[in-house]
Each structure stands twice: as structure tokens, then as C-alpha cells.
Design an enzyme around this catalytic site. Structure first.
Site, mmCIF file in Angstrom:
data_model
loop_
_atom_site.group_PDB
_atom_site.id
_atom_site.type_symbol
_atom_site.label_atom_id
_atom_site.label_comp_id
_atom_site.label_asym_id
_atom_site.label_seq_id
_atom_site.Cartn_x
_atom_site.Cartn_y
_atom_site.Cartn_z
ATOM 1 N N THR A 99 0.877 -1.176 0.000
ATOM 2 C CA THR A 99 0.000 0.000 0.000
ATOM 3 C C THR A 99 0.911 1.221 0.000
ATOM 4 O OG1 THR A 99 -1.728 -1.164 1.200
ATOM 5 C CG2 THR A 99 -1.815 1.242 1.233
ATOM 6 N N LYS A 174 -7.226 1.073 -2.540
ATOM 7 C CA LYS A 174 -6.800 0.561 -1.231
ATOM 8 C C LYS A 174 -6.928 1.646 -0.160
ATOM 9 C CE LYS A 174 -5.184 -1.962 2.049
ATOM 10 N NZ LYS A 174 -3.906 -2.667 2.099
ATOM 11 N N LYS A 242 0.458 4.235 8.721
ATOM 12 C CA LYS A 242 1.067 4.636 7.451
ATOM 13 C C LYS A 242 0.005 4.798 6.372
ATOM 14 C CE LYS A 242 2.404 1.560 4.668
ATOM 15 N NZ LYS A 242 1.923 0.804 3.463
#
Length: 292
Positions: A99, A174, A242
Site C-alpha cells: 500500500t 486501497k 502509514k
């Protein structure tokens, strides 16, 4: 575009290890590289070929998959001296399943195309359970022809496999997934804590609410872990932070309001400050429950 037989996997962590195993079971010849060789020992014992550098791996395979930690790691593994784009043969497929930033996916795609390499961004959802069972959702950005060529690879690892659009669209999808989960996780924690504070059996409450309108992956799969105090990582707190930061960055660039995302991020950052960054995302319950 030739048949893909040899697949390289860079980054065999919690999910990467299971995804790699599924590729081998599907009949692909697997090569692996990870910074800590010990993490790949199980795969090597099962027949995977070890490489000491990403460069050596990239030069030896038909397709290379990357699943590393952070966008900075993606940058290094693609553009560094030992990077994929320097060493992969023309005609190789490069699939980043980390990702990462949509803009970085676009940058990789452009640089790869100039070298005759087919790049796709294909982050996943489904956690450790989905990785083990080969039932991941795979969100893909890139060109249709390249997507069709690597579809057998994706089918070895997942079930819900959709080409969302051009380079970067897999990453955008995502991040949208993570935005959805972010607020949902707060709701799940509040729900379990409510049941506990009311003197109820949270597991019994789950039996009533998981099949109705409140149902979600987090409620069905992570809430039982929360109740048991099982904080082993299917997906790390530090990696979720993150992802949320990447989503927030993209949202701000578009001028989008994301109050739910901001709240969830602040709570997870608090959790990490308490030293829990290496626990699973279900550890958020620790901020809510009286049992923590």
C-alpha cells in the site's frame, strides 16, 4: 507477452509469506528476497530459490511482486542501485502489492514503460486470514493487457480481483478501503466496550449484531480477537497508521473532508505512542476497554 512461469517475491512478511506459498502451490517457480533471510526460511525449505539482492531476483524471473513496508521502501526497491527497474529484463511484469502513494505508482509505471517493463499497482485487503486462504481482494491499477497476462498470479492469491483503471487507481482503491475501515474500527471498539461496561457478554452480543446492518469484516473477524485479548498482528498498527497518513495526504490534495479518518488516525497514533505499534490493528480496543 510470454507465459509467466518464474515469479519473484520481495518482502515475505506476515502476508507475503502466505501469498508466496499460494503461488508455489499454484505451480509457479518462486524466487524470494527479503531483508531478513530468516523470514524466508520456510519458503526456501519448501523449494523457493533465495536471492541475495532485489537486482539478482529481478533479473531471473518473468514477474516480480513487491510487498514491502513503506513508500520509501517501494522507491528504493524500484529505483535504487539494486532496484527492479535497473535490472529486470524487458518484458518483465512488475507488480507492487505494497500500500503506497498513488503518485509513486504512476511514476513507477512511466519509468517501467520506458524500459519495456509492464508495471501494475495491486494492493490487497483481507489480512493474514485472506492471505493464508488465498481469498484476498486485489485492487489493480495499470493497463488491461498487462492485467490479463498476470491474472493467473492474482488468482493464486485472491478472489475479488478488479482492474480499477490506470496506474495509481489500485492504490487509490486501497486507500478508500482503509478510510472505510478506519471509522469502522472505532465503532467496533466502542460497541465491545459498551457491552462490557453494561455487564454483558460481548461474544453473545456479536452473535446478534454481526449478521445485521452492523456487520463488517472487522466485527466478524477482529472483534472476537479483541474480546480474547489476542493482539497478534494480522495487520500491524504501524502499517495502518502509514496507510491512514497516505489517505489523509491524498484527501487533502483533493480538498476532501475526512473527519472519521482523522479521528481514527489520532487514536491509533496514541496507541503507537503507548508502545503498541507492532500489535495488530484490533489492539485499538486497549484504549477503550477496562480489561486492557
Amino acid at each position: 507477452m510470454g507465459t509467466i512461469k518464474k515469479v519473484g517475491f520481495i518482502g515475505t512478511g506476515v502476508m507475503g509469506k502466505s501469498m508466496s506459498r499460494n503461488l508455489m502451490q499454484a505451480g509457479f517457480e518462486l524466487a524470494v528476497y527479503t531483508r531478513t533471510k530468516a523470514k524466508a526460511e520456510e519458503l526456501i525449505d519448501a523449494g523457493a530459490v533465495w536471492h541475495d539482492t532485489p537486482a539478482s531476483l529481478a533479473a531471473s524471473v518473468d514477474a516480480v511482486i513487491t510487498m514491502v513496508g513503506y513508500p520509501s521502501d517501494v522507491q528504493e526497491v524500484y529505483f535504487g542501485e539494486s532496484g527492479i527497474l535497473q535490472h529486470a529484463k524487458s518484458g518483465t511484469y512488475a507488480i507492487d502489492m505494497t500500500t503506497s502513494r498513488p503518485a509513486l505508482a504512476e511514476e513507477i509505471h512511466t519509468a517501467a514503460k520506458a524500459k519495456g517493463i509492464f508495471a501494475l499497482d495491486a494492493p490487497v485487503s483481507g489480512g493474514d486470514v485472506g492471505a493464508k486462504n488465498g481469498k484476498l481482494a486485489i485492487m489493480v491499477g495499470g493497463e488491461e493487457e498487462a492485467f490479463q497476462a498476470v491474472l493467473p498470479i492474482f488468482e493464486a492469491m485472491g478472489e475479488n480481483i478488479i482492474l480499477q483503471g490506470p496506474a495509481g487507481f489500485g492504490q487509490h482503491t486501497k486507500l478508500i478501503n482503509q478510510v472505510t475501515i478506519a471509522s469502522n474500527m472505532v465503532g467496533v471498539c466502542e460497541a465491545i466496550s459498551y457491552a462490557e461496561y453494561a455487564g454483558m457478554d460481548p461474544s453473545k452480543v456479536l452473535q446478534s449484531i454481526t449478521t445485521g446492518a452492523a456487520g463488517s469484516f472487522s466485527l466478524s473477524n477482529l472483534a472476537p480477537r479483541m474480546i480474547k485479548g489476542d493482539y497478534d498482528p494480522g495487520f500491524y498498527v504501524k502499517h495502518f497508521i502509514k496507510d491512514m497518513l497516505l489517505a489523509l495526504e491524498a484527501a487533502k490534495e483533493m480538498g476532501l473532508m475526512t473527519p472519521g479518518l482523522e479521528l481514527s488516525l489520532s487514536l491509533y497514533e496514541r496507541l503507537a505512542e503507548n508502545g503498541d505499534g507492532d500489535l495488530g490493528t484490533q489492539a485499538l480496543i486497549k484504549l477503550f476497554t477496562k480489561k486492557a
